[in-house]
Design a protein around this motif. Structure first.
Motif, PDB file in Angstrom:
ATOM      1  N   THR A 113      -3.930 -39.098 -30.942  1.00 50.13           N
ATOM      2  CA  THR A 113      -4.321 -38.088 -30.874  1.00 50.13           C
ATOM      3  C   THR A 113      -5.867 -37.825 -31.126  1.00 50.13           C
ATOM      4  O   THR A 113      -6.453 -37.176 -30.342  1.00 50.13           O
ATOM      5  CB  THR A 113      -3.806 -37.229 -32.247  1.00 50.13           C
ATOM      6  OG1 THR A 113      -2.396 -37.087 -32.047  1.00 50.13           O
ATOM      7  CG2 THR A 113      -4.209 -35.788 -32.275  1.00 50.13           C
ATOM      8  N   VAL A 114      -6.324 -38.550 -31.920  1.00 52.58           N
ATOM      9  CA  VAL A 114      -8.029 -38.660 -32.116  1.00 52.58           C
ATOM     10  C   VAL A 114      -8.638 -39.330 -30.945  1.00 52.58           C
ATOM     11  O   VAL A 114      -9.421 -38.656 -30.506  1.00 52.58           O
ATOM     12  CB  VAL A 114      -8.484 -39.540 -33.428  1.00 52.58           C
ATOM     13  CG1 VAL A 114      -9.678 -40.094 -33.546  1.00 52.58           C
ATOM     14  CG2 VAL A 114      -7.995 -38.839 -34.779  1.00 52.58           C
ATOM     15  N   GLU A 154      -7.555 -39.315 -27.984  1.00 53.61           N
ATOM     16  CA  GLU A 154      -7.388 -38.247 -26.558  1.00 53.61           C
ATOM     17  C   GLU A 154      -8.456 -37.204 -27.030  1.00 53.61           C
ATOM     18  O   GLU A 154      -9.243 -36.706 -26.048  1.00 53.61           O
ATOM     19  CB  GLU A 154      -5.949 -37.794 -26.679  1.00 53.61           C
ATOM     20  CG  GLU A 154      -5.908 -36.684 -25.709  1.00 53.61           C
ATOM     21  CD  GLU A 154      -4.456 -35.971 -25.579  1.00 53.61           C
ATOM     22  OE1 GLU A 154      -4.165 -35.079 -25.232  1.00 53.61           O
ATOM     23  OE2 GLU A 154      -3.640 -36.585 -26.065  1.00 53.61           O
ATOM     24  N   GLU A 155      -8.604 -36.597 -28.062  1.00 56.52           N
ATOM     25  CA  GLU A 155      -9.480 -35.597 -28.495  1.00 56.52           C
ATOM     26  C   GLU A 155     -10.960 -35.805 -28.151  1.00 56.52           C
ATOM     27  O   GLU A 155     -11.771 -35.142 -27.570  1.00 56.52           O
ATOM     28  CB  GLU A 155      -9.363 -34.974 -29.842  1.00 56.52           C
ATOM     29  CG  GLU A 155      -8.325 -34.296 -30.065  1.00 56.52           C
ATOM     30  CD  GLU A 155      -7.993 -32.844 -29.161  1.00 56.52           C
ATOM     31  OE1 GLU A 155      -9.242 -32.309 -28.774  1.00 56.52           O
ATOM     32  OE2 GLU A 155      -7.033 -32.460 -28.947  1.00 56.52           O
ATOM     33  N   LEU A 156     -11.137 -37.425 -28.703  1.00 50.92           N
ATOM     34  CA  LEU A 156     -12.611 -37.695 -28.472  1.00 50.92           C
ATOM     35  C   LEU A 156     -12.990 -38.015 -26.859  1.00 50.92           C
ATOM     36  O   LEU A 156     -14.192 -37.741 -26.464  1.00 50.92           O
ATOM     37  CB  LEU A 156     -12.970 -38.936 -29.414  1.00 50.92           C
ATOM     38  CG  LEU A 156     -12.844 -38.601 -30.935  1.00 50.92           C
ATOM     39  CD1 LEU A 156     -12.903 -40.046 -31.611  1.00 50.92           C
ATOM     40  CD2 LEU A 156     -14.268 -37.673 -31.020  1.00 50.92           C
ATOM     41  N   SER A 157     -11.934 -38.312 -26.152  1.00 54.06           N
ATOM     42  CA  SER A 157     -12.272 -38.710 -24.807  1.00 54.06           C
ATOM     43  C   SER A 157     -12.363 -37.385 -23.925  1.00 54.06           C
ATOM     44  O   SER A 157     -13.247 -37.654 -22.895  1.00 54.06           O
ATOM     45  CB  SER A 157     -10.944 -39.384 -24.289  1.00 54.06           C
ATOM     46  OG  SER A 157     -10.012 -38.345 -24.027  1.00 54.06           O
ATOM     47  N   GLU A 158     -12.421 -36.405 -24.394  1.00 59.29           N
ATOM     48  CA  GLU A 158     -12.618 -35.099 -23.958  1.00 59.29           C
ATOM     49  C   GLU A 158     -14.082 -34.608 -24.124  1.00 59.29           C
ATOM     50  O   GLU A 158     -14.452 -33.634 -23.659  1.00 59.29           O
ATOM     51  CB  GLU A 158     -11.542 -33.946 -24.218  1.00 59.29           C
ATOM     52  CG  GLU A 158     -10.074 -34.390 -23.603  1.00 59.29           C
ATOM     53  CD  GLU A 158      -9.384 -33.190 -24.245  1.00 59.29           C
ATOM     54  OE1 GLU A 158      -9.439 -32.090 -24.735  1.00 59.29           O
ATOM     55  OE2 GLU A 158      -8.083 -33.446 -23.886  1.00 59.29           O
ATOM     56  N   ASP A 183     -15.962 -31.401 -33.885  1.00 59.89           N
ATOM     57  CA  ASP A 183     -14.815 -30.347 -33.588  1.00 59.89           C
ATOM     58  C   ASP A 183     -13.713 -31.235 -33.096  1.00 59.89           C
ATOM     59  O   ASP A 183     -12.489 -30.660 -33.072  1.00 59.89           O
ATOM     60  CB  ASP A 183     -15.575 -29.623 -32.579  1.00 59.89           C
ATOM     61  CG  ASP A 183     -16.518 -28.511 -32.986  1.00 59.89           C
ATOM     62  OD1 ASP A 183     -16.583 -28.274 -34.227  1.00 59.89           O
ATOM     63  OD2 ASP A 183     -17.355 -28.078 -31.999  1.00 59.89           O
ATOM     64  N   ALA A 184     -14.073 -32.245 -32.324  1.00 57.32           N
ATOM     65  CA  ALA A 184     -12.767 -33.049 -31.709  1.00 57.32           C
ATOM     66  C   ALA A 184     -12.022 -33.685 -32.957  1.00 57.32           C
ATOM     67  O   ALA A 184     -10.849 -33.619 -32.720  1.00 57.32           O
ATOM     68  CB  ALA A 184     -13.553 -34.195 -30.756  1.00 57.32           C
ATOM     69  N   THR A 190     -11.633 -32.459 -35.934  1.00 58.40           N
ATOM     70  CA  THR A 190     -10.842 -31.128 -36.600  1.00 58.40           C
ATOM     71  C   THR A 190      -9.795 -30.653 -35.780  1.00 58.40           C
ATOM     72  O   THR A 190      -8.710 -30.544 -36.097  1.00 58.40           O
ATOM     73  CB  THR A 190     -11.948 -30.008 -36.857  1.00 58.40           C
ATOM     74  OG1 THR A 190     -13.032 -30.631 -37.667  1.00 58.40           O
ATOM     75  CG2 THR A 190     -11.312 -28.907 -37.440  1.00 58.40           C
ATOM     76  N   GLU A 191     -10.115 -30.589 -34.347  1.00 62.03           N
ATOM     77  CA  GLU A 191      -9.047 -30.107 -33.442  1.00 62.03           C
ATOM     78  C   GLU A 191      -7.748 -30.989 -33.569  1.00 62.03           C
ATOM     79  O   GLU A 191      -6.706 -30.601 -33.464  1.00 62.03           O
ATOM     80  CB  GLU A 191      -9.479 -30.226 -32.043  1.00 62.03           C
ATOM     81  CG  GLU A 191      -8.590 -29.781 -30.854  1.00 62.03           C
ATOM     82  CD  GLU A 191      -8.211 -28.277 -30.926  1.00 62.03           C
ATOM     83  OE1 GLU A 191      -7.136 -28.019 -30.231  1.00 62.03           O
ATOM     84  OE2 GLU A 191      -9.219 -27.514 -31.276  1.00 62.03           O
ATOM     85  N   ALA A 192      -8.071 -32.698 -33.587  1.00 61.04           N
ATOM     86  CA  ALA A 192      -6.950 -33.493 -33.692  1.00 61.04           C
ATOM     87  C   ALA A 192      -6.272 -33.273 -35.083  1.00 61.04           C
ATOM     88  O   ALA A 192      -5.174 -33.836 -35.285  1.00 61.04           O
ATOM     89  CB  ALA A 192      -7.649 -34.845 -33.617  1.00 61.04           C
TER      90      ALA A 192
END
Length: 79
Positions: free
Chosen positions: A22-23, A25-29, A63-64, A66-68
């Motif tokens: 999850t982390v 994936e979010e950071l890759s964005e 933000d990434a 936190t979003e995760a």
């Protein structure tokens, strides 16, 4: 030519492989993030290493995370 830079994040709350995915994936964005590597320390602060070839804003990384669903506790830049 861009030079790869490393940013090391301390992240709390990761407990398993799904958390790592999850982390990652979010950071890759996040624009500019080329690669992410996670050292999982369940019950402690995990180390997340981000490789970038451009400037990446601390707020975008926070933000990434936190979003995760996790807590960013530290940012260390290796450049």
């Amino acid at each position: 030519m861009a030079i790869d830079r490393t940013i090391v994040l301390g992240v709390k709350g990761l407990t398993c492989g799904h958390c790592v995915a999850t982390v990652t994936e979010e950071l890759s964005e996040v624009p500019g993030v080329l690669n992410t590597e996670v050292i999982l320390r369940s019950g402690d602060t995990s180390t997340v290493t981000v490789v970038t070839d451009t400037g990446v804003d601390d707020d975008a990384l926070r933000d990434a995370i936190t979003e995760a669903g996790f807590e960013l506790v530290s940012i260390t830049r290796d450049f």
